[in-house]
Design a protein around this motif. Structure first.
Motif, mmCIF file in Angstrom:
data_model
loop_
_atom_site.group_PDB
_atom_site.id
_atom_site.type_symbol
_atom_site.label_atom_id
_atom_site.label_comp_id
_atom_site.label_asym_id
_atom_site.label_seq_id
_atom_site.Cartn_x
_atom_site.Cartn_y
_atom_site.Cartn_z
ATOM 1 N N GLU A 1 0.813 -1.212 0.000
ATOM 2 C CA GLU A 1 0.000 0.000 0.000
ATOM 3 C C GLU A 1 0.847 1.264 0.000
ATOM 4 O O GLU A 1 0.375 2.331 -0.371
ATOM 5 N N ARG A 2 2.102 1.160 0.417
ATOM 6 C CA ARG A 2 2.956 2.350 0.484
ATOM 7 C C ARG A 2 4.241 2.175 -0.322
ATOM 8 O O ARG A 2 5.207 2.900 -0.119
ATOM 9 N N GLU A 3 4.224 1.249 -1.273
ATOM 10 C CA GLU A 3 5.488 0.942 -1.933
ATOM 11 C C GLU A 3 5.979 2.066 -2.849
ATOM 12 O O GLU A 3 7.163 2.116 -3.191
ATOM 13 N N ALA B 1 11.437 7.104 -3.892
ATOM 14 C CA ALA B 1 12.198 8.201 -3.292
ATOM 15 C C ALA B 1 13.366 7.664 -2.472
ATOM 16 O O ALA B 1 14.442 8.289 -2.405
ATOM 17 N N ALA B 2 13.172 6.475 -1.871
ATOM 18 C CA ALA B 2 14.246 5.895 -1.055
ATOM 19 C C ALA B 2 15.445 5.501 -1.908
ATOM 20 O O ALA B 2 16.585 5.498 -1.423
ATOM 21 N N GLN C 1 7.478 -4.696 -4.341
ATOM 22 C CA GLN C 1 6.970 -6.023 -4.055
ATOM 23 C C GLN C 1 7.190 -6.971 -5.226
ATOM 24 O O GLN C 1 7.518 -8.147 -5.034
ATOM 25 N N LEU C 2 7.027 -6.461 -6.451
ATOM 26 C CA LEU C 2 7.281 -7.299 -7.620
ATOM 27 C C LEU C 2 8.747 -7.725 -7.639
ATOM 28 O O LEU C 2 9.070 -8.868 -7.979
ATOM 29 N N GLY C 3 9.640 -6.825 -7.250
ATOM 30 C CA GLY C 3 11.054 -7.192 -7.153
ATOM 31 C C GLY C 3 11.278 -8.300 -6.144
ATOM 32 O O GLY C 3 12.042 -9.247 -6.399
ATOM 33 N N LEU C 4 10.606 -8.221 -4.990
ATOM 34 C CA LEU C 4 10.710 -9.278 -3.984
ATOM 35 C C LEU C 4 10.156 -10.593 -4.513
ATOM 36 O O LEU C 4 10.745 -11.667 -4.288
ATOM 37 N N TYR D 1 -2.915 6.677 -14.029
ATOM 38 C CA TYR D 1 -2.949 7.835 -13.128
ATOM 39 C C TYR D 1 -2.108 7.592 -11.875
ATOM 40 O O TYR D 1 -2.426 8.051 -10.793
ATOM 41 N N TRP D 2 -1.020 6.892 -12.073
ATOM 42 C CA TRP D 2 -0.069 6.623 -11.007
ATOM 43 C C TRP D 2 0.607 7.930 -10.602
ATOM 44 O O TRP D 2 1.053 8.714 -11.450
ATOM 45 N N ALA D 3 0.735 8.175 -9.331
ATOM 46 C CA ALA D 3 1.383 9.406 -8.862
ATOM 47 C C ALA D 3 2.803 9.512 -9.386
ATOM 48 O O ALA D 3 3.293 10.611 -9.690
#
Length: 683
Positions: free
Chosen positions: A89-91, A96-97, A165-168, A405-407
């Motif tokens: 939900e916050r990925e 930015a990280a 998550q897809l990377g994981l 419409y992805w941020a």
């Protein structure tokens, strides 16, 4: 395991592999997919050997990738992000990280797929969007078919939006399936890996080749359904004529919310899709791969008429369908938008399909419009493959909206440079192969316009077009403006190049310097045929286009100070220029209701770079004034109030001033660009 090679060798291998993939559209689409390599380099601060990841950055294109397009990150820091990952939900926060994991300065911004490359335990990782791979990924029975195609060598990964998550997920698949060379990502594409750059490349190409062969071997002969003869491609001449008649109308509709440039695709693959009986149902399902519908919108507008429908009936129906499309798109946005969603970017279609004619695609510039068409062609290929072996089943509409419409995508759009003043405008410059026309074309392209360079000397026009950047920026056309049929054909070709016309520069001309008694009727007719008749024909045919577009426009006449100044031994030329000057007034009055502004420019003595002066006119005028020909420019300058020579660029500057927007309420004006000739003051 990490391959221990020098940074220079690692980067060189990665770029070579990337460029190889990008050179073949069967491997990936434009700016789609990403590649990476892990290696070591010395940290300039600590002097210690540091493990690094080089990965294609956000927005780059594999085919043209250079070292500047790579993001470089410290692997220990990227891997450490797993311990602070806040969940799906916050990925988005993880992008930015990545900035806190960068190594050194410069380089590209890390993309959303960075985690996939960093977390998969292999020295080289490729993520690609091949049509054959996406066909498997979007097939309703994709998981079973992937296993049937590859056995245990390639693993199925259910749809998940790109992110940490897809990377994981893929990293776990790699650990749990040591025999695997890669995976098919449901609804998306493929990922492959290797312990050397060559191995990764071979594994990626193996997946693409085996998927392609599997579809060809097991697929049906008519994946789009039986051929509907009422929607088959028209004969070439008829197809081009209908395309040029419809394109301005379609461009105007597609530009309702914001102005667009167009591209026409007329390939066999497009016509096969348009003639298939499944056209309506497949088009309604839309595209699937995230890279596709970001450029093509969620679905196209399809004209539901047969190929032989008249232009008039097609226009009427397109206008009806456009209203429906806008309503449907608005409803789509409202179904899925929440308080944090970016504002709707416009409800017009990016892809319009017309049976018998082809595909019209639109974007904020020619390259974007062309690439949108290329992406929808990718989508057609994907649908063909998926329908051949199963049923095409793209990702859910809600997921499409989340990506469209992805941020993160909105942030990418906001980072784009501000559009240039003439962005999205399409110009036609007659006599554009030299002199004032060439300088005008150069200025218009520099300010963001697409330019059609029309000239009797095609070779000269082609040279200018190539200098200005080629087909995405400028195209060359042969045009005899005195020939009515040639003008009609040239305007039709200009429309097919960029979708329509917005800015017309009547510049083509020639001059014969003779006194009255030596001026023949042939001299008189030649001058008037090229400039008076030619300007009239160009203005008439281009006005038809601009009226059909309903987007307004500009017509500029390059007249002359001789249109108001009675110079010696110049009856035919000056009378023709006076004709042009009055055409400006007449057309300004007639075309204003269509928001088409008509203005003129009156230069004087543009000697340097001029095709007219080089063709004998300079020698004639020098003789009249009793000066040496190479001193003629200086002579003209000295008779002006400013004592300055008028150059082609000065005239081009006036064209820009009249058309860039600040003089939006000006029409019927003549601007002197003569350094001040008092006898030519307008009164």
């Amino acid at each position: 395991m990490t391959e221990k090679t020098t940074a220079t060798g690692t980067i060189a291998d990665l770029l070579a592999r990337s460029n190889t993939f990008g050179a073949d559209p069967r491997n990936t689409n434009y700016a789609g997919g990403n590649t990476s390599a892990k290696g070591t380099d010395t940290d300039p601060v600590t002097g210690e050997v540091t493990e690094l990841l080089w990965v294609k950055g956000s927005g780059g294109d594999l085919g043209t990738l250079t070292e500047k397009g790579l993001a470089v990150l410290r692997l220990d820091r990227v891997r450490a992000l797993e311990s602070v990952y806040p969940g799906v939900e916050r990925e988005d926060e993880m992008v930015a990280a990545f900035d806190y994991c960068l190594h050194g300065t410069g380089g590209a911004a890390p993309s959303i797929d960075t985690a996939m490359h960093a977390l998969v335990d292999s020295a080289h990782v490729d993520h690609l969007h091949p049509d054959a791979g996406i066909a498997l990924a979007t097939a309703a029975e994709g998981e079973r078919l992937t296993r049937e195609c590859f056995g245990e060598a390639v693993v199925w990964v259910p749809w998940r939006r790109p992110g940490f998550q897809l990377g994981l997920d893929i990293a776990a698949i790699k650990r749990e399936n040591p025999q695997a060379i890669g995976c098919v990502l449901g609804g998306h594409g493929i990922t492959a890996w290797g312990e050397s750059s060559q191995e990764a490349q071979e594994n990626s190409l193996r997946i693409i080749a085996e998927a392609t062969a599997f579809i060809e071997r097991t697929g049906t002969d008519e994946p789009f359904g039986a051929h509907d003869t009422s929607r088959e491609a028209l004969a070439e001449a008829e197809r081009r004529a209908k395309a040029s008649a419809l394109f301005p109308v379609i461009r105007g509709l597609a530009s309702t919310d914001s102005s667009m440039v167009g591209h026409w695709t007329d390939t066999e693959a497009v016509h096969e899709f348009l003639a298939g009986r499944k056209l309506a149902q497949l088009a309604e399902l839309g595209t699937s791969c995230p890279d596709h519908f970001l450029r093509t919108k969620v679905k196209p507008l399809v004209l539901d008429l047969p190929s032989d429908a008249s232009v008039e009936d097609s226009v009427a129906r397109l206008k009806e369908l456009h209203e429906t499309y806008r309503s449907d798109y608005t409803a789509y946005y409202e179904r899925h938008a929440d308080a944090d969603s970016p504002a709707m970017r416009g409800a017009d279609p990016a892809i319009v399909l017309v049976p018998g004619v082809g595909m019209f695609s639109f974007g904020a510039d020619k390259q974007t419009a062309r690439v949108a068409g290329e992406f929808y062609l990718n989508a057609i290929n994907v649908m063909r493959g998926a329908e051949a072996i199963s049923t095409y089943a793209p990702i859910e509409e809600s997921e499409k909206f989340r990506i469209e419409y992805w941020a993160l995508e909105e942030a990418k759009l906001q980072r784009k440079p501000k559009p240039k003043p003439l962005a999205t405008r399409v110009a036609l410059v007659t006599g554009g192969g030299s002199g004032i026309g060439k300088a005008t074309a150069e200025r218009l392209v520099a300010e963001g316009a697409c330019v059609v360079i029309a000239d009797l000397n095609l070779a000269g026009a082609e040279t200018v077009a190539e200098e200005l950047g080629g087909p995405d920026m400028a195209v060359a056309l042969h045009a005899d403006v005195s020939d009515e049929d040639a003008v009609v054909a040239a305007v039709a070709d200009a429309v097919l190049a960029f979708g329509g016309l917005d800015l017309i520069v009547n510049n083509a001309g020639l001059s014969l310097s003779k006194p009255l008694l030596e001026t023949t009727a042939k001299d008189w007719d030649l001058q008037h045929d090229v400039m008076a008749r030619g300007s009239f024909l160009i203005s008439r045919e281009t006005s038809r286009v601009m009226i059909d577009q309903a987007m307004g426009g500009d017509i500029i006449y390059i007249s002359s100070k001789n249109s108001v100044f009675a110079g010696p031994n110049n009856i035919a030329y000056s009378a023709t220029k006076a004709d042009q000057a009055h055409q400006v007034r007449l057309l300004a009055a007639e075309l204003g209701s269509h928001q088409i502004r008509v203005n003129g420019i009156n230069p004087d003595g543009v000697v340097r770079g001029s095709g007219i002066f080089a063709g004998g006119w300079g020698a004639s005028r020098a003789k009249v004034y009793g000066v040496e020909e190479d001193k003629l420019g200086e002579f003209y300058a000295q008779r002006t109030l400013l004592r300055r020579e008028v150059l082609p660029a000065n005239v081009a500057n006036a064209v820009f001033a009249l058309t860039a927007g600040d003089l939006s309420h000006t029409t019927g004006l003549h601007i002197p660009v003569d350094a001040g000739v008092a006898a030519a003051f307008l009164r």
